[in-house]
Write a protein that holds these residues in place. Structure first.
Motif, PDB file in Angstrom:
ATOM      1  N   HIS A 196     100.025  23.249 -30.044  1.00  0.00           N
ATOM      2  CA  HIS A 196      98.886  22.425 -30.456  1.00  0.00           C
ATOM      3  C   HIS A 196      98.991  21.931 -31.892  1.00  0.00           C
ATOM      4  O   HIS A 196      98.300  20.990 -32.271  1.00  0.00           O
ATOM      5  CB  HIS A 196      97.575  23.183 -30.228  1.00  0.00           C
ATOM      6  N   GLY A 197      99.849  22.545 -32.688  1.00  0.00           N
ATOM      7  CA  GLY A 197     100.012  22.134 -34.079  1.00  0.00           C
ATOM      8  C   GLY A 197     101.121  21.115 -34.293  1.00  0.00           C
ATOM      9  O   GLY A 197     101.423  20.747 -35.424  1.00  0.00           O
ATOM     10  N   GLY A 198     101.766  20.680 -33.213  1.00  0.00           N
ATOM     11  CA  GLY A 198     102.770  19.619 -33.332  1.00  0.00           C
ATOM     12  C   GLY A 198     104.188  20.082 -33.598  1.00  0.00           C
ATOM     13  O   GLY A 198     105.075  19.258 -33.837  1.00  0.00           O
ATOM     14  N   LEU A 199     104.451  21.395 -33.599  1.00  0.00           N
ATOM     15  CA  LEU A 199     105.820  21.867 -33.820  1.00  0.00           C
ATOM     16  C   LEU A 199     106.661  21.808 -32.544  1.00  0.00           C
ATOM     17  O   LEU A 199     107.872  21.602 -32.594  1.00  0.00           O
ATOM     18  CB  LEU A 199     105.819  23.305 -34.352  1.00  0.00           C
ATOM     19  N   ALA A 200     106.022  22.015 -31.392  1.00  0.00           N
ATOM     20  CA  ALA A 200     106.746  21.947 -30.122  1.00  0.00           C
ATOM     21  C   ALA A 200     107.224  20.517 -29.921  1.00  0.00           C
ATOM     22  O   ALA A 200     106.528  19.564 -30.263  1.00  0.00           O
ATOM     23  CB  ALA A 200     105.834  22.373 -28.974  1.00  0.00           C
ATOM     24  N   HIS A 201     108.440  20.379 -29.389  1.00  0.00           N
ATOM     25  CA  HIS A 201     108.994  19.046 -29.188  1.00  0.00           C
ATOM     26  C   HIS A 201     109.948  19.028 -28.001  1.00  0.00           C
ATOM     27  O   HIS A 201     110.357  20.068 -27.502  1.00  0.00           O
ATOM     28  CB  HIS A 201     109.705  18.564 -30.457  1.00  0.00           C
TER      29      HIS A 201
END
Length: 150
Positions: free
Chosen positions: A105-110
């Protein structure tokens, strides 16, 4: 707030609730308590009602609102299965669940694509050197995953 060790399903649910608040996500929890209600029974005998420590086994299924669609199944055996837009990450240690959710949810997963071997991978980095990767089967790249391609 980091939890050095989440000893129970209940403490894992509380930690996930904190993450949901952090990212302003709706959350619903279904609890299954007791040997006859939990989906797997490895910690005690086949017909045992209590776990070896005398407690009732407790499993929780958590659905988080928002994008991507995330569910967490917390098992009595100190691990969890996290599903992100239909992609399953099995055997995630219970202690790693809050960091996993923060990464998503914090945008680190890609999403990473490779020519050889061909395929897309959803990569979820956690603090330290812990990283989870799952192959995204052809044609199952969700709109959220498409927006995370790097």
């Amino acid at each position: 707030m980091d939890h050095p060790h989440l000893p129970t399903t209940e403490s894992a649910v509380t930690a996930i609730r904190e993450v949901a608040r952090e990212f302003d996500l709706e959350m619903s929890v279904t609890d299954d308590i007791g040997a006859d209600r939990t989906s797997r029974r490895t910690s005690s005998g086949a017909f045992a009602v209590l776990d070896p420590d005398g407690s009732l086994p407790h499993e929780a299924f958590i659905e988080l609102g928002g994008r991507p669609a995330v569910t967490v199944q917390v098992f009595p055996e100190d691990d969890a299965k996290i599903t992100v837009d239909g992609l399953e990450f099995a055997d995630v240690p219970r202690d790693s669940v809050p960091a996993f959710l923060r990464s998503v949810h914090g945008g680190l997963a890609h999403v990473k694509g490779r020519f050889f071997p061909p395929g897309w991978w959803l990569v979820v980095p956690l603090p330290g050197d812990e990283t989870y990767k799952e192959l995204v089967l052809r044609g199952t790249l969700s709109p959220w995953m498409s927006g995370q391609v790097r």
